[in-house]
Design an enzyme around this catalytic site. Structure first.
Site, PDB file in Angstrom:
ATOM      1  N   HIS A   1      33.675  51.860  44.721  1.00 33.20           N
ATOM      2  CA  HIS A   1      34.173  51.862  46.092  1.00 33.20           C
ATOM      3  C   HIS A   1      34.651  53.286  46.381  1.00 33.20           C
ATOM      4  CE1 HIS A   1      35.092  47.754  44.609  1.00 33.20           C
ATOM      5  NE2 HIS A   1      34.908  47.344  45.848  1.00 33.20           N
TER       6      HIS A   1
ATOM      7  N   ASP B   1      37.996  53.981  44.943  1.00 31.34           N
ATOM      8  CA  ASP B   1      38.140  54.044  43.474  1.00 31.34           C
ATOM      9  C   ASP B   1      38.062  55.483  42.996  1.00 31.34           C
ATOM     10  OD1 ASP B   1      37.780  51.271  43.566  1.00 31.34           O
ATOM     11  OD2 ASP B   1      35.645  51.410  43.074  1.00 31.34           O
TER      12      ASP B   1
ATOM     13  N   GLU C   1      27.377  40.967  49.750  1.00 28.58           N
ATOM     14  CA  GLU C   1      27.852  40.219  48.584  1.00 28.58           C
ATOM     15  C   GLU C   1      28.652  39.002  49.047  1.00 28.58           C
ATOM     16  OE1 GLU C   1      29.574  42.628  45.454  1.00 28.58           O
ATOM     17  OE2 GLU C   1      30.909  40.983  44.884  1.00 28.58           O
TER      18      GLU C   1
ATOM     19  N   GLU D   1      27.225  37.387  42.858  1.00 27.45           N
ATOM     20  CA  GLU D   1      28.185  37.502  41.745  1.00 27.45           C
ATOM     21  C   GLU D   1      28.450  36.126  41.143  1.00 27.45           C
ATOM     22  OE1 GLU D   1      31.412  40.183  42.225  1.00 27.45           O
ATOM     23  OE2 GLU D   1      32.802  38.913  41.103  1.00 27.45           O
TER      24      GLU D   1
ATOM     25  N   ASP E   1      26.162  40.981  40.357  1.00 28.01           N
ATOM     26  CA  ASP E   1      27.451  41.342  39.777  1.00 28.01           C
ATOM     27  C   ASP E   1      27.710  40.346  38.657  1.00 28.01           C
ATOM     28  OD1 ASP E   1      27.923  43.520  41.334  1.00 28.01           O
ATOM     29  OD2 ASP E   1      29.739  42.755  42.300  1.00 28.01           O
TER      30      ASP E   1
ATOM     31  N   ASP F   1      39.215  34.241  41.184  1.00 25.41           N
ATOM     32  CA  ASP F   1      38.191  35.135  40.676  1.00 25.41           C
ATOM     33  C   ASP F   1      38.733  35.862  39.444  1.00 25.41           C
ATOM     34  OD1 ASP F   1      35.800  36.476  40.846  1.00 25.41           O
ATOM     35  OD2 ASP F   1      36.423  37.843  42.441  1.00 25.41           O
TER      36      ASP F   1
END
Ligand code: XUL
Ligand code: CO
Length: 437
Positions: free
Chosen positions: A99, A102, A230, A266, A294, A305
């Site tokens: 990201h 990040d 996603e 994911e 993912d 999660d």
């Protein structure tokens, strides 16, 4: 500067090895069904879990202490770049994902934030050139900062919407500069808590508007990455708009976006939606929208999660079976959107966790290839639907049947006979194949 001095390059040593810092199944150059394992799997490291996560949870502080923990945020960001390339090299992983937030800290203004990004992107670019590592995808974090409390593309506040647009624009430029193969949209705050204060139709229209703007801008700057959405059903929002593959595909089709997007699926998001990972992959594949994965796994006893490293061989096998049957992941790959447990706080755990994930996927790939080669599931399915290959079944498939012709056929009063689906037998054979690898 090196951050992982106690670990050297991870090698494939085969099943008989008892070295924890070696691969037992992932042998990058081994050919499986005509392609190397590396080509099939395209593993990627998630920057956020590996370099910016410290194991904190809502009840406790971080437990990990990393070598790149400098007090100055930009020094820390620069050190993380070095740690990233060292880690990729030692793991033998070709791709990474991040990201925008990040890789570089936010400044006081968007302009300042973008300057920070430019400094770090320059370092990433150099690191990629000298190491040959690639960016599987990048994305914009439009969910952590308090400004996104009511959403980004679905916010009720036009100023926030504009901020998100500016952030997205910069993120696309970064993707272009670093040659990202894909660009991901995960709608962290694109959802709602209560209908009592929400105009759902308006929010979805606005979200689609932002996606159209992204397509136009990518086109304008010549950024040809595959766009991916996603899906996730909940967390952080109670109701996330991109609930699962089917919901997301319907959204894309409604707004004429289906040709510009595929899906990044994911495993843990699938289970939160009440699906298996295989289900989500199949739904995407039959709609021509399988993009990237993912890889992680959730805890079936918990409703959130947990992003654990994937070790469940049943799932990795069935995942790879779906991927092989769909003809592979194309520009996509397998990104470990997974974090070490809070108790696994040593640097070495980052390596052990990725080895576990990679070996589990390599194992799954080999088992899936065996499943395909022995034709068991294809034969079962062909046999199961054989009544549609002749007579009234063939008429139905050819579009020749009408309710009248079906009635005429049904009135013949043939005794109806169904056959067993043999699920338990199939599962036992599946176990045998997985354990024979
Ligand atoms: C959150 C999640 C994200 C996306 C990228 O559950 O999976 O990290 O993968 O924003
Ligand atoms: Co993810």
């Amino acid at each position: 500067m090196a951050y992982f001095n106690s670990v050297s390059k991870i090698q494939y040593e085969g099943k008989s090895s008892d070295n924890p810092l070696a691969f037992k199944h992932y042998n990058p150059q081994e050919i499986v069904l005509g392609k190397t394992m590396e080509e099939h799997l395209h593993f990627a490291v998630a920057y956020w879990h590996t370099f910016t996560n410290y194991g904190n949870d809502p009840f406790g502080a971080g437990t990990a202490v990393r070598g790149w923990d400098y007090a100055d945020a930009m020094d820390q960001a620069k050190a993380r770049v070095e740690a990233n390339f060292e880690f990729l090299d030692k793991m033998g992983i070709s791709y990474y994902c991040f990201h925008d937030r990040d890789i570089a800290p936010e400044g006081e203004t968007i302009q300042e934030t973008n300057k920070n990004l430019d400094v770090i992107v320059e370092l990433l670019e150099q690191g990629m050139k000298s190491s040959g590592r690639k960016l599987l995808w990048n994305t914009a974090n439009m969910f952590t900062h308090p400004r996104f409390v009511h959403g980004a593309g679905t916010t009720c506040n036009a100023d926030v919407y504009a901020y998100a647009g500016a952030q997205l624009k910069k993120s696309l430029e970064i993707g272009k500069r670093l040659g990202a193969d894909n660009y991901v949209f995960w709608g962290g705050r694109e959802g709602y808590e209560t209908l009592l204060n929400t105009d759902m139709a308006f929010e979805l229209d606005n979200l689609a508007r932002m996606f159209h703007m992204a397509i136009d801008y990518a086109q304008e700057i010549g950024f040809h990455a595959q766009f991916l959405i996603e899906p996730k059903p909940k967390e952080p929002s109670k109701h996330q708009y991109d609930f699962d593959a089917a919901t997301t595909i319907a959204f894309l089709q409604k707004y004429g976006l289906q040709n510009a997007f595929k899906l990044n699926l994911e495993a843990n998001h699938a289970t939160l939606a009440g699906h298996t990972f295989e289900h989500e992959i199949r739904v995407a594949a039959i709609n021509g929208m399988l993009g990237s994965l993912d890889a992680n796994q959730g805890d079936m006893l918990l409703g959130w999660d947990t992003d654990e490293f994937p070790t469940d061989l049943y799932t990795t096998t069935l995942t790879m079976y779906e991927v092989l049957k769909a003809g592979g992941l194309g520009t996509g790959g397998i990104n470990f959107d997974a974090k070490v447990r809070r108790g696994s706080f040593e640097d070495e755990d980052l390596f052990l966790a990725h080895i576990a994930g990679m070996d589990s996927y390599a194992w799954g790939l080999k088992a899936a290839a065996k499943l395909i080669e022995n034709h068991m599931l294809d034969d079962i399915i062909e046999h199961r639907y054989r009544s549609f290959g002749e007579g009234i079944g063939a008429d139905i498939v050819a579009g020749k049947a009408t309710l009248r012709s079906l009635e005429e056929y049904a009135f013949q009063n043939k005794p109806l006979r169904n056959e067993s689906g043999r699920m338990e037998r199939i599962k036992l054979v599946l176990n045998e194949i997985i354990y024979s690898v």
